[in-house]
Design an enzyme around this catalytic site. Structure first.
Site, mmCIF file in Angstrom:
data_model
loop_
_atom_site.group_PDB
_atom_site.id
_atom_site.type_symbol
_atom_site.label_atom_id
_atom_site.label_comp_id
_atom_site.label_asym_id
_atom_site.label_seq_id
_atom_site.Cartn_x
_atom_site.Cartn_y
_atom_site.Cartn_z
ATOM 1 N N GLN A 2 -3.271 -4.580 3.609
ATOM 2 C CA GLN A 2 -4.580 -4.044 3.242
ATOM 3 C C GLN A 2 -4.937 -3.040 4.340
ATOM 4 O OE1 GLN A 2 -6.926 -7.668 2.907
ATOM 5 N NE2 GLN A 2 -6.783 -7.618 0.684
ATOM 6 N N GLY A 28 -5.733 -5.323 10.845
ATOM 7 C CA GLY A 28 -4.937 -6.534 11.023
ATOM 8 C C GLY A 28 -4.517 -7.254 9.763
ATOM 9 N N HIS A 29 -4.724 -6.663 8.574
ATOM 10 C CA HIS A 29 -4.379 -7.343 7.323
ATOM 11 C C HIS A 29 -2.995 -6.903 6.841
ATOM 12 C CE1 HIS A 29 -8.844 -8.271 6.103
ATOM 13 N NE2 HIS A 29 -8.543 -8.630 7.332
ATOM 14 N N TYR A 30 -1.962 -7.421 7.476
ATOM 15 C CA TYR A 30 -0.589 -7.094 7.087
ATOM 16 C C TYR A 30 0.159 -8.387 6.833
ATOM 17 C CZ TYR A 30 -2.603 -3.176 9.377
ATOM 18 O OH TYR A 30 -3.498 -2.208 9.730
#
Length: 582
Positions: A332, A501-503
């Site tokens: 994201q 940080g949305h990986y």
């Protein structure tokens, strides 16, 4: 030569929600656990004086030092990837608590649809609607089987929330009532209701009232000070590992936290993991920590890279479309959260007060409720408004036709400082055969090990669902009565910025070892005493923020580790050639 230490029951890499939950649960059960953290030790007292926007949101004080380790990034397989050099381009948490310490607090559950995403997509959209090369696969577990782990995490975290009118079934209400709303959020909810939608307050890791969790850890009531995202909470009012699971683990006497410990390899004999080799970042000495069970509870990039460096599991080969380690990378990204900005000439909102997850959303456009007819994408998303609490540096939002400097810019930045609202759309992100991670053949870290390379490009699916989300948010903003509405620009190409940080992905879970690296207990198919938890296990991204699911997965993994320590063996049945992928 590495110094060999005495063996323990479990060694855990990472102290965020993933590593912290597993450590606490196993230490409570009486097992000897060592937790390795590459950064510094942190307590709430270390966050005193943290209300400094320049230090934390502009100079990224809580983020990983990229001079020692970073990633490289490219869009095409025939390109040479380039290192991501600055923290503005990649924000990855560091120190005890990891990214779970500086997170905003949104604590969603995935849609039930997502756990059976291939099967349900075929049912709802039709198999022919799945594009060639989209590597959808079921997670190997259903929402009904998984719900109890969500419940456990929310109780540990003290989640503040209210019932979602269209939400999936719950075994219990949220442990805390929702956060107080605000005029800006009320305006969003009123507009949504006028349009026939079903808004509700975002489930938050910011405490609506003082709370004591089931482990006896006490959290304070949120003061809406605005210093949540990018910051550690100096009041102990934000649920994070620093005030919950790490102290719980330490109080048992069975947990040893080792900060400044940089894990470099999973040690193994080809059949089982035997421990972790790590470097003490203060002394430079190498150590071997033997253990009966190894748990990788780090960030997505860390987990995948450690497996590749340690030569565990079959690396993904995109040309042959075989292998699992590095497969199904999804994110994201910053250019995923797109929507509209509304400027109000005659309304003022106090946007300087707030909390990380203070906001509202609705489920009417998520994958289970969206009408697939006429859509040029699959899956769905949710619009949301947030009131983080603006800082003076980041509050200079002006209409798009305003010059970038001069008297008009100054006047508009003052005029709209409390009169701009942003509503955005969070879409599901689907996996593709050409989006993956592997080891970079050119660039290395401070120890001479290859960096992790990300290959990622946007597709028509990504672009089309983003454009749809902007249409949805514009309709809501018009109903809210904004005088000027600016739409976010939808990019045609990936910008190689890894903020937020949305990986996820790279060590995907599932029931088929040909398409998944871990089973539904997060246990490696290829090495039964190695568990890999965290966002790396996601086979795709739901249209919700990931932390609630990451926390729930950690409780599932902790249960699995304890079962393995008692009985050994694989904990889930292999189901090869299940056809649950595109």
């Amino acid at each position: 030569m590495a110094i060999k230490l005495d063996k323990v029951d479990v060694v855990v890499v990472g102290t965020g929600w993933s590593g912290g939950i597993v450590s606490a649960e196993l230490a409570k059960a009486g097992y000897k656990v060592v937790g390795l953290e590459r950064g510094k030790e942190k307590t709430v007292n270390d966050y005193l004086g943290s209300k400094d926007e320049l230090r934390f949101t502009q100079r990224y004080d809580m983020m990983q030092d990229l001079s020692k380790e970073t990633i490289t990034s490219r869009s095409e397989m025939d390109e040479e990837a380039q290192p991501v050099r600055t923290q503005a381009e990649m924000m990855v948490g560091n120190d005890v608590g990891g990214g779970s310490a500086h997170w905003a607090g949104c604590t969603f559950r995935n849609n039930p649809f997502d756990f059976e995403v291939y099967t349900k997509t075929v049912e709802k959209f039709g198999k022919d609607k799945i594009p060639e090369g989209m590597t959808l696969q079921d997670w190997g577990i259903t929402y009904d089987e998984f719900e109890k782990y969500y419940d456990r995490f929310e109780k540990t975290a003290g989640t503040s929330g209210e019932e979602d009118p269209l939400g999936p079934p719950r075994s219990n209400p949220y442990p805390n009532p929702p956060l107080k709303s605000s005029p800006a959020i009320n305006l969003f909810k009123e507009a949504a209701e006028n349009l026939g939608y079903h808004p509700y307050m975002i489930p938050a890791g910011n405490m609506s009232e003082a709370y004591e969790n089931p482990d006896g850890e006490k959290l304070s009531q949120c003061q809406f000070c605005s210093y949540c995202s990018h910051f550690g909470c100096d009041f102990g009012a934000k649920s994070d590992p620093v005030v919950t699971v790490i102290p719980t683990a330490q109080k048992t006497g069975n947990y040893e936290l080792r900060p400044h410990s940089y894990a470099r390899r999973v040690l193994h004999n080809g059949k089982k993991a035997t421990g972790i080799m790590y470097v003490d970042m203060k002394t430079g000495l190498e150590y071997e920590q033997p253990a009966d069970v190894v748990v990788l509870g780090g960030f997505t990039f860390t987990n995948t890279r450690l497996l590749l460096l340690s030569e565990i599991g079959k690396p993904y080969n995109p040309k042959k479309r075989e292998g699992v380690i590095g497969r199904n990378f999804v994110g994201q990204f910053n250019n995923t959260f797109l929507g509209v900005r509304g400027f109000f000439n005659d309304k003022k909102f106090n946007m300087y007060g707030g909390a990380g997850a203070l906001g509202a959303t609705l489920r009417d456009f998520t994958v289970e409720h969206i009408d697939p007819e006429g859509k040029n994408f699959i899956h769905g998303g949710h619009p949301e408004i947030r009131q983080y609490g603006l800082g003076p540096i980041q509050s200079l939002a002006v209409p798009s036709d305003t010059p970038s400097w001069g008297a008009e810019f100054k006047d508009n930045s003052i005029k709209y400082a409390n009169s701009m609202l942003h509503v955005w759309f969070v879409p599901g992100v689907m996996p593709w055969w050409h989006n993956y991670t592997d080891l970079d053949p050119t660039y290395k870290d401070a120890f001479g090990d290859p960096l992790l390379r990300v290959t990622n490009k946007l597709t028509d699916q990504d672009i089309n669902i983003a454009k749809y989300g902007i249409e949805v948010t514009r309709k809501i903003m018009e109903e809210m009565g904004a005088d000027i509405i600016d739409e976010d620009e939808v990019p045609e190409e990936f910008d190689h910025i890894y903020s937020g940080g949305h990986y996820a992905g790279g060590v995907a879970m599932g029931a088929d070892p040909e398409t998944s690296a871990v089973n539904n207990y997060l246990q490696m198919w290829d090495m039964e005493n190695l568990f890999v938890t965290g966002g790396s296990a996601f086979p795709h991204f739901s249209d919700y923020h990931p932390t609630g699911t990451i926390g729930a997965l950690a409780y599932r993994a902790a249960e699995g580790v304890e079962k393995y320590l008692k009985n050994g063996g694989l904990l889930a049945e292999k189901k090869t050639h299940t056809k649950k992928m595109a």
